[in-house]
Design an enzyme around this catalytic site. Structure first.
Site, short mmCIF file in Angstrom:
data_model
loop_
_atom_site.label_atom_id
_atom_site.label_comp_id
_atom_site.label_asym_id
_atom_site.label_seq_id
_atom_site.Cartn_x
_atom_site.Cartn_y
_atom_site.Cartn_z
N CYS A 1 0.84 -1.21 0.00
CA CYS A 1 0.00 0.00 0.00
C CYS A 1 0.88 1.25 0.00
O CYS A 1 1.72 1.46 0.88
CB CYS A 1 -0.91 -0.01 1.22
SG CYS A 1 -1.79 1.54 1.44
N HIS B 1 -3.43 1.20 8.46
CA HIS B 1 -4.09 0.85 7.20
C HIS B 1 -5.56 0.53 7.42
O HIS B 1 -5.91 -0.52 7.94
CB HIS B 1 -3.39 -0.35 6.53
CG HIS B 1 -3.99 -0.67 5.20
ND1 HIS B 1 -3.63 -0.02 4.03
CD2 HIS B 1 -4.96 -1.55 4.85
CE1 HIS B 1 -4.35 -0.50 3.03
NE2 HIS B 1 -5.17 -1.43 3.50
N ASN C 1 -13.48 9.71 -1.14
CA ASN C 1 -13.96 8.75 -2.12
C ASN C 1 -13.92 7.38 -1.46
O ASN C 1 -12.86 6.94 -1.01
CB ASN C 1 -13.08 8.77 -3.38
CG ASN C 1 -13.18 10.09 -4.11
OD1 ASN C 1 -14.25 10.68 -4.21
ND2 ASN C 1 -12.05 10.57 -4.62
N HIS D 1 -6.56 2.99 0.82
CA HIS D 1 -6.14 3.35 2.19
C HIS D 1 -6.89 4.65 2.46
O HIS D 1 -6.66 5.65 1.75
CB HIS D 1 -4.61 3.52 2.24
CG HIS D 1 -4.06 3.90 3.59
ND1 HIS D 1 -2.98 3.23 4.17
CD2 HIS D 1 -4.39 4.90 4.44
CE1 HIS D 1 -2.70 3.79 5.34
NE2 HIS D 1 -3.54 4.81 5.53
N HIS E 1 -8.46 8.04 3.01
CA HIS E 1 -7.84 9.36 2.98
C HIS E 1 -8.90 10.43 2.75
O HIS E 1 -9.89 10.21 2.05
CB HIS E 1 -6.76 9.46 1.89
CG HIS E 1 -7.22 9.00 0.53
ND1 HIS E 1 -7.32 7.67 0.19
CD2 HIS E 1 -7.61 9.69 -0.56
CE1 HIS E 1 -7.75 7.56 -1.06
NE2 HIS E 1 -7.94 8.77 -1.54
P1 AMP Z 1 -8.70 8.52 -4.59
O1 AMP Z 1 -9.17 8.50 -6.01
O2 AMP Z 1 -9.68 9.20 -3.67
O3 AMP Z 1 -8.30 7.14 -4.11
O4 AMP Z 1 -7.44 9.45 -4.57
C1 AMP Z 1 -6.12 9.00 -4.54
C2 AMP Z 1 -5.25 10.22 -4.62
O5 AMP Z 1 -3.93 9.85 -4.23
C3 AMP Z 1 -5.16 10.86 -6.00
O6 AMP Z 1 -5.55 12.22 -5.91
C4 AMP Z 1 -3.67 10.72 -6.36
O7 AMP Z 1 -3.18 11.82 -7.09
C5 AMP Z 1 -3.03 10.61 -4.99
N1 AMP Z 1 -1.75 9.92 -4.93
C6 AMP Z 1 -1.46 8.70 -5.42
N2 AMP Z 1 -0.18 8.36 -5.14
C7 AMP Z 1 0.33 9.40 -4.43
C8 AMP Z 1 1.60 9.67 -3.84
N3 AMP Z 1 2.61 8.80 -3.93
N4 AMP Z 1 1.77 10.84 -3.20
C9 AMP Z 1 0.76 11.73 -3.11
N5 AMP Z 1 -0.46 11.52 -3.64
C10 AMP Z 1 -0.67 10.39 -4.30
ZN ZN Z 2 -2.23 1.40 3.64
#
Ligand code: AMP
Ligand code: ZN
Length: 113
Positions: A3, A45, A86, A97, A99
């Site tokens: 993850c 997680h 989301n 994970h 957020h």
């Molecule tokens: P979601 O579609 O709500 O799962 O959003 C996932 C978010 O994580 C997206 O806005 C991506 O741009 C962001 N994301 C993915 N990998 C990383 C990373 N390594 N560092 C920062 N943001 C990330």
């Molecule tokens: Zn995680």
């Protein structure tokens, strides 16, 4: 554990945290959708809202309570911001994970797309 947000939380992937405590971390989104786009995560997680339970009461509270100070740090507390979680397929969750997206620095539409 593959993850990506766990790797950020445990320091395996380096990032500059916008906020950090024992249970919560916040960092800038890799592909910002607004001038300010911060992700706020529990270090533990938890896949999604569906996996959040009473056991996570303290973590969930800390996650939400971190947000006003992040807004102040990003200087958007007055102008306002949008929070998005989301959760699951239909919402377009890509990283499994939990957020919270904090978006700010421009006007947002309602209803969201
Ligand atoms: P979601 O579609 O709500 O799962 O959003 C996932 C978010 O994580 C997206 O806005 C991506 O741009 C962001 N994301 C993915 N990998 C990383 C990373 N390594 N560092 C920062 N943001 C990330
Ligand atoms: Zn995680």
């Amino acid at each position: 554990m593959s993850c990506i947000f766990c790797k950020i939380a445990n320091g395996e992937i380096k990032t500059s945290p916008v906020y950090e405590d024992d249970d919560v971390m916040a960092f800038d989104d890799l592909k910002p959708q607004a001038p300010v786009h911060v992700l706020v995560i529990p270090k533990e997680h938890i896949e999604s809202m569906g996996q959040l339970s009473a056991r996570h009461k303290e973590i969930a509270a800390k996650l939400m309570l971190a947000i006003p100070s992040i807004a102040e740090k990003k200087k958007v507390g007055q102008a306002g911001y949008r929070l998005v979680v989301n959760s699951g397929k239909d919402a377009g969750q890509e990283v499994m994970h939990l957020h919270v997206h904090m978006l700010a620095g421009r006007k947002f539409q309602w209803p969201p797309g």
